[in-house]
Scaffold this active site. Structure first.
Site, PDB file in Angstrom:
ATOM      1  N   CYS A  89       0.856  -1.319   0.016  1.00  0.00           N
ATOM      2  CA  CYS A  89      -0.052   0.079   0.008  1.00  0.00           C
ATOM      3  C   CYS A  89       0.853   1.342   0.059  1.00  0.00           C
ATOM      4  CB  CYS A  89      -0.780  -0.155   1.175  1.00  0.00           C
ATOM      5  SG  CYS A  89      -2.424   0.875   0.840  1.00  0.00           S
ATOM      6  N   HIS A 182      -3.328  -5.303   1.683  1.00  0.00           N
ATOM      7  CA  HIS A 182      -2.643  -5.340   3.072  1.00  0.00           C
ATOM      8  C   HIS A 182      -2.539  -6.885   3.324  1.00  0.00           C
ATOM      9  CE1 HIS A 182      -2.240  -1.247   4.432  1.00  0.00           C
ATOM     10  NE2 HIS A 182      -3.275  -0.785   3.522  1.00  0.00           N
ATOM     11  N   GLU A 184      -0.903  -8.140   5.572  1.00  0.00           N
ATOM     12  CA  GLU A 184      -0.664  -8.380   6.784  1.00  0.00           C
ATOM     13  C   GLU A 184      -1.929  -8.337   7.896  1.00  0.00           C
ATOM     14  OE1 GLU A 184      -0.316  -5.887   5.186  1.00  0.00           O
ATOM     15  OE2 GLU A 184      -0.670  -3.960   6.392  1.00  0.00           O
TER      16      GLU A 184
HETATM   17  N1  GLN Z   1      -3.709   6.395   1.196  1.00  0.00           N
HETATM   18  C1  GLN Z   1      -2.415   6.171   1.713  1.00  0.00           C
HETATM   19  C2  GLN Z   1      -1.061   6.943   1.073  1.00  0.00           C
HETATM   20  O1  GLN Z   1      -1.703   7.554   0.015  1.00  0.00           O
HETATM   21  C3  GLN Z   1      -1.877   4.509   1.851  1.00  0.00           C
HETATM   22  C4  GLN Z   1      -3.075   4.011   2.700  1.00  0.00           C
HETATM   23  C5  GLN Z   1      -2.428   2.827   3.256  1.00  0.00           C
HETATM   24  O2  GLN Z   1      -1.215   2.557   3.072  1.00  0.00           O
HETATM   25  N2  GLN Z   1      -3.043   1.766   3.700  1.00  0.00           N
HETATM   26  O3  GLN Z   1      -0.230   7.086   1.572  1.00  0.00           O
END
Ligand code: GLN
Length: 210
Positions: A89, A182, A184
């Site tokens: 992410c 994610h 995890e």
């Molecule tokens: N929206 C976050 C970003 O742009 C990422 C979200 C996440 O890691 N769950 O950094």
């Protein structure tokens, strides 16, 4: 297509970049595989690990802290020199070569475009079952939370999974792995095992060339 990495007898040390984000969940996932993950927030700690997970969180914050703590360049250099890295992410955003809506430089090591928060407000969190190339045992339950849309993979990027709209959910470029979701946050440890095997392979290759 890259074959799923082979497990070897070499015990790797895997770190989790612990500047901000869901660090503990990754450490627990590594613990469940029988290898203790180490928190990495200094250059000395970075030196101690063979592979690094960059967690989800806020990419703007993590990018700033990497610069403030003088870790941006050393981290980029370590990865460029062959240390396996996995960004989930926000971590995936930080690995992308192109992230036009991030106000700080990324590490620029994965030839993809990352559009932050691109799935929109109403569906900014969703779950989906994904088949991932190289992972046996059926689909992975993938949790997306304000995820980036990963797109426009360069020729060196192997797409491991896509969403129905065609955007990339998981991809790999050499020893750089990125997932927009994610792993995890579920009890399915297969992607952590995949990254562990990538790190073992890199360690074995480094030892063989010595
Ligand atoms: N929206 C976050 C970003 O742009 C990422 C979200 C996440 O890691 N769950 O950094």
């Amino acid at each position: 297509m890259t074959a799923a990495p082979e497990r070897t007898a070499v015990a790797p040390r895997i770190g989790v970049l612990a500047l901000q984000g869901d660090v503990r969940e990754h450490i627990e996932a590594l613990d469940a595989l029988g290898i203790g993950g180490a928190e990495v927030r200094t250059l000395a700690q970075l030196d101690e690990v063979d592979g690094l997970i960059m967690p989800g969180g806020e990419s703007t914050t993590i990018a700033r802290l990497l610069l403030i703590f003088g870790m941006h360049e050393p981290l980029r250099d370590r990865i460029a020199a062959g240390m396996p890295v996995w960004g989930t992410c926000a971590g995936a955003i930080l690995l992308a070569e192109r992230a036009p809506d991030l106000d700080r430089p990324t590490l620029g090591l994965m030839d993809v475009l990352a559009e932050r928060n691109a799935y929109g407000r109403q569906v900014d969190s969703f779950e989906v079952d994904l088949d991932i190339a190289g992972l046996d045992g059926g689909p992975v339950r993938a949790v997306f939370i304000r995820a980036p849309r990963l797109a426009e993979p360069g020729p060196g990027v192997e797409v491991l999974a896509r969403l129905e709209d065609g955007s990339i959910a998981a991809c790999r470029q050499g020893r750089v792995l990125a997932t927009a979701f994610h792993p995890e946050l579920t009890t399915d440890g297969r992607l952590h095992a995949y990254f562990l095997a990538m790190t073992e392979e890199a360690l074995a290759a480094a030892r063989a060339s010595r």
